[in-house]
Write an enzyme that holds these catalytic residues in place. Structure first.
Site, PDB file in Angstrom:
ATOM      1  N   SER A  75       0.836  -1.198   0.000  1.00 18.43           N
ATOM      2  CA  SER A  75       0.000   0.000   0.000  1.00 18.43           C
ATOM      3  C   SER A  75       0.876   1.255   0.000  1.00 18.43           C
ATOM      4  O   SER A  75       1.749   1.388  -0.849  1.00 18.43           O
ATOM      5  CB  SER A  75      -0.953  -0.050   1.194  1.00 18.43           C
ATOM      6  OG  SER A  75      -2.036   0.832   1.004  1.00 18.43           O
ATOM      7  N   ASP A  79      -5.438  -3.900  -2.653  1.00 15.92           N
ATOM      8  CA  ASP A  79      -4.446  -3.602  -1.610  1.00 15.92           C
ATOM      9  C   ASP A  79      -3.883  -4.862  -0.959  1.00 15.92           C
ATOM     10  O   ASP A  79      -4.623  -5.730  -0.483  1.00 15.92           O
ATOM     11  CB  ASP A  79      -5.118  -2.721  -0.546  1.00 15.92           C
ATOM     12  CG  ASP A  79      -4.127  -2.063   0.390  1.00 15.92           C
ATOM     13  OD1 ASP A  79      -3.345  -2.783   1.026  1.00 15.92           O
ATOM     14  OD2 ASP A  79      -4.155  -0.816   0.495  1.00 15.92           O
TER      15      ASP A  79
END
Length: 268
Positions: A54, A163
């Site tokens: 991320s 993610d």
């Protein structure tokens, strides 16, 4: 052939071990990663490989491309929230992230980076972790940052990527797979999992995400020799304010751990 680290001095400390850096996710708290990198630069400690999830993948990719830390901070201060998310947040286009990253990387591929780098995502179609280390870096970063429901998934090579925090929020094991003998992890959210009393949909989604990622830290903790833990609970995970303060806290946390890190690496 990989290029020389343009932002590191020529007389970096010679280490006994191949050193990896694992940068965790954590929303805009990821600006603290810049402060961590500043502390290592001051000590002339360079990394042989970096893996990020991320926001950790975003900062990690810039570092591995040789982007100066001052440039990262300046660019972060210029980013406007509307560049990244729609007015009502949900299902914003993940390509917005790639555009912001490409302002500095200019369509670089992984092979063009100065330091070996990997971004971690999850293939939402199969439910499997995806380690991204080839092709366009900005696209890989956008996939690693694509929080489900907040951003659209990224399609790549038949996969539907979101993610990486769903499965591996501090990818120290990826650093090991890249050949690192010692790994430093950076956990932006060691106080995660506390939840929220807010009834706002976005606050509930973020709290749910943080509770979920609490269980995905196990591999990172087990594969890190030392974990740096900035105190960021007073900062929002979704605000672009207080950048300098978060950078400073990352720097403080890294400097606090530096004696332990030097001992690990055999540096006097």
């Amino acid at each position: 052939m990989r290029k020389k680290h343009s932002y590191l001095s020529y007389d970096n400390v010679k280490l006994k071990y191949k050193l990896g850096l694992a940068l965790s996710g954590g929303g805009t708290r990821g600006f603290a990663h810049i402060g961590v990198l500043k502390a290592f630069n001051e000590e002339r400690i360079a990394f042989d490989c970096v893996a990020g999830t991320s926001i950790g993948s975003l900062i990690g990719s810039l570092y591995c491309a040789g982007v100066g830390l001052d440039v990262m901070i300046r660019e972060a201060e210029l980013v406007q929230k509307r560049e990244l998310v729609r007015r009502f947040w949900l299902n914003s286009d993940s390509s917005n992230i790639a555009r912001v990253v490409n302002r500095l990387l200019v369509d670089k591929t992984f092979d063009e980076l100065s330091i070996p780098f990997a971004a971690v995502a999850v293939d939402i179609a199969s439910g499997n972790e995806a380690v991204l280390n080839s092709g366009n870096v900005a696209k890989a970063v956008s996939a690693s940052c694509a929080v489900p429901a907040l951003f659209t998934p990224v399609e790549s090579d038949g996969k539907l990527l979101v993610d990486g925090g769903l499965l591996n929020n501090m990818p120290a094991d990826v650093c090991r797979a890249m050949g690192a003998e010692k790994v430093i992890g950076v956990d932006l959210n060691h106080s995660r999992g506390s939840g929220t009393r807010s009834k706002k949909l976005t606050d509930i989604l973020i709290a749910t995400w943080m509770i979920t990622t609490k269980s995905t830290m196990y591999k990172g903790e087990q594969n890190s020799d030392i974990v740096i833990e900035p105190e960021l609970s007073n900062f929002s995970r979704a605000s672009l304010d207080n950048i300098d303060e978060m950078v400073e806290e990352g720097y403080r946390a890294a400097k606090e751990k530096m004696p332990e890190i030097k001992k690990l690496l055999g540096i006097k």
